[in-house]
Design an enzyme around this catalytic site. Structure first.
Site, short mmCIF file in Angstrom:
data_model
loop_
_atom_site.label_atom_id
_atom_site.label_comp_id
_atom_site.label_asym_id
_atom_site.label_seq_id
_atom_site.Cartn_x
_atom_site.Cartn_y
_atom_site.Cartn_z
N TYR A 178 0.84 -1.20 0.00
CA TYR A 178 0.00 0.00 0.00
C TYR A 178 0.88 1.25 0.00
CZ TYR A 178 -3.72 3.16 1.70
OH TYR A 178 -4.62 4.19 1.85
P1 NDP Z 1 -13.50 2.29 1.16
O1 NDP Z 1 -13.06 0.86 1.25
O2 NDP Z 1 -14.67 2.74 1.94
O3 NDP Z 1 -13.78 2.67 -0.37
C1 NDP Z 1 -13.03 2.21 -1.42
C2 NDP Z 1 -13.88 2.31 -2.67
O4 NDP Z 1 -13.10 1.91 -3.80
C3 NDP Z 1 -15.10 1.42 -2.62
O5 NDP Z 1 -16.22 2.15 -3.05
C4 NDP Z 1 -14.78 0.29 -3.61
O6 NDP Z 1 -15.97 -0.16 -4.23
C5 NDP Z 1 -13.85 1.03 -4.58
N1 NDP Z 1 -12.94 0.12 -5.27
C6 NDP Z 1 -12.03 -0.73 -4.71
N2 NDP Z 1 -11.43 -1.44 -5.67
C7 NDP Z 1 -11.96 -1.04 -6.85
C8 NDP Z 1 -11.78 -1.42 -8.21
N3 NDP Z 1 -10.90 -2.38 -8.56
N4 NDP Z 1 -12.48 -0.78 -9.17
C9 NDP Z 1 -13.38 0.18 -8.84
N5 NDP Z 1 -13.62 0.57 -7.59
C10 NDP Z 1 -12.91 -0.04 -6.61
O7 NDP Z 1 -12.19 3.10 1.51
P2 NDP Z 1 -11.92 4.66 1.83
O8 NDP Z 1 -13.10 5.48 1.48
O9 NDP Z 1 -11.37 4.72 3.20
O10 NDP Z 1 -10.72 4.93 0.81
C11 NDP Z 1 -10.82 5.77 -0.33
C12 NDP Z 1 -9.43 6.20 -0.74
O11 NDP Z 1 -8.83 6.93 0.32
C13 NDP Z 1 -8.47 5.03 -1.03
O12 NDP Z 1 -7.64 5.36 -2.13
C14 NDP Z 1 -7.65 4.94 0.23
O13 NDP Z 1 -6.39 4.36 0.00
C15 NDP Z 1 -7.56 6.39 0.62
N6 NDP Z 1 -7.23 6.63 2.03
C16 NDP Z 1 -8.08 6.33 3.05
C17 NDP Z 1 -7.75 6.61 4.37
C18 NDP Z 1 -8.67 6.35 5.53
O14 NDP Z 1 -8.27 6.63 6.67
N7 NDP Z 1 -9.88 5.85 5.32
C19 NDP Z 1 -6.45 7.18 4.70
C20 NDP Z 1 -5.63 7.46 3.56
C21 NDP Z 1 -6.02 7.20 2.29
P3 NDP Z 1 -16.14 -1.70 -4.71
O15 NDP Z 1 -15.61 -2.55 -3.59
O16 NDP Z 1 -17.58 -1.86 -4.95
O17 NDP Z 1 -15.35 -1.82 -5.97
#
Ligand code: NDP
Length: 251
Positions: free
Chosen positions: A154
């Site tokens: 990651y």
């Molecule tokens: P979530 O797991 O809530 O959301 C991730 C989203 O990405 C989901 O809607 C998922 O939908 C989608 N997703 C995952 N894989 C794919 C794929 N292959 N194609 C299309 N969509 C995809 O996580 P967060 O909201 O916490 O994270 C959002 C972003 O923020 C990420 O990039 C994460 O790394 C970053 N982030 C988050 C932090 C935190 O504290 N929460 C801290 C730092 C960064 P589905 O499964 O339906 O595909």
């Protein structure tokens, strides 16, 4: 304040059905944009669009299917017009000691968080450069700033994206296409809940070095994205903005 308005803009937000992506969509709609959210599962996208209202649309899409990205953007533009704003928010995490990470594990994270991010960015940017207008936002992480244990793949993916932002800004700024990153601190979502689950020690460490002493909300990232996408940030490119309650500077 009209300088922050996204009226008339179309924003594509990957992974916009849940967590941070959902709130980026909500804030951008509030600022006047039409948004398209994507994800692999249809149900959360349907539920999200029902909550977000008539200026929200969804396309079911897996960003790791690289051949599907061009048709995706084509379909969105045919339906709604040019994509003005791209937010590469979709991402996955995996918490495992580095010695236990298989090549397959590593590749899965890199495919989603890096390879797909570059491919979709290139697809949208070709159109933006042609139109001489666009704003692209990456979502990185504190894992790109300092060493958090058990997230080697990651951290590698997010550090690579942070590096890419600078290169792409230097290539595209002359074409009026801006590209910036938001580096969220610890934000309350499903992903962070999973990472912190059954690990109070990790949670306490995260909070100890966060001067504000609390987790952020997804909308904190949403409003930062509105700023970076808007004319208020028209001289901002190649930047990484921590939205982290001070975590990146905490002692
Ligand atoms: P979530 O797991 O809530 O959301 C991730 C989203 O990405 C989901 O809607 C998922 O939908 C989608 N997703 C995952 N894989 C794919 C794929 N292959 N194609 C299309 N969509 C995809 O996580 P967060 O909201 O916490 O994270 C959002 C972003 O923020 C990420 O990039 C994460 O790394 C970053 N982030 C988050 C932090 C935190 O504290 N929460 C801290 C730092 C960064 P589905 O499964 O339906 O595909």
């Amino acid at each position: 304040m009209t300088i922050f308005s996204l009226e008339g803009k179309v924003a594509l937000i990957t992974g916009g059905g849940t967590g941070i992506g959902f709130d980026i969509a909500k804030c951008m709609i509030e600022a006047g944009a039409t948004v398209v959210i994507t994800g692999r599962r249809e149900q959360p996208l349907q539920d999200a669009v029902a909550q977000l209202g008539e200026r929200a649309h969804y396309f079911t899409n897996d960003v790791t299917d690289l051949a599907g990205l061009e048709p995706l953007v084509e379909a969105i533009e045919a339906k709604l017009g040019p994509v003005d704003i791209l937010v590469n928010n979709a991402g996955i995490n995996m918490k495992k000691p580095a010695l236990d990470v298989s090549d397959e594990d590593f590749g899965r994270i890199i495919n989603t968080n890096l390879n797909a991010v570059f491919a979709l960015t290139r697809t949208c940017a070709r159109r933006m450069v042609e139109r001489q207008s666009g704003s692209i936002i990456m979502i990185t992480s504190m894992a790109a700033y300092y060493g958090i244990d058990r997230v080697a793949a990651y951290a590698a993916s997010k550090s690579a994206v942070a590096g890419m932002v600078k290169v792409l800004a230097s290539e595209w700024s002359g074409k009026n296409v801006r590209i910036n990153a938001i580096a969220p601190g610890f934000i309350e979502t499903e992903m962070s809940r999973t990472a912190m689950n059954n690990d109070p020690e990790r949670r306490d460490r995260a909070m100890r070095r966060t001067p504000m002493g609390k987790f952020g909300k997804p909308e904190d990232i949403g409003w930062a994205a509105v700023y970076l996408a808007s004319d208020a940030a028209k001289y901002v490119t190649g930047a990484s903005l921590p939205v982290d309650g001070g975590n990146s500077v905490g002692f």
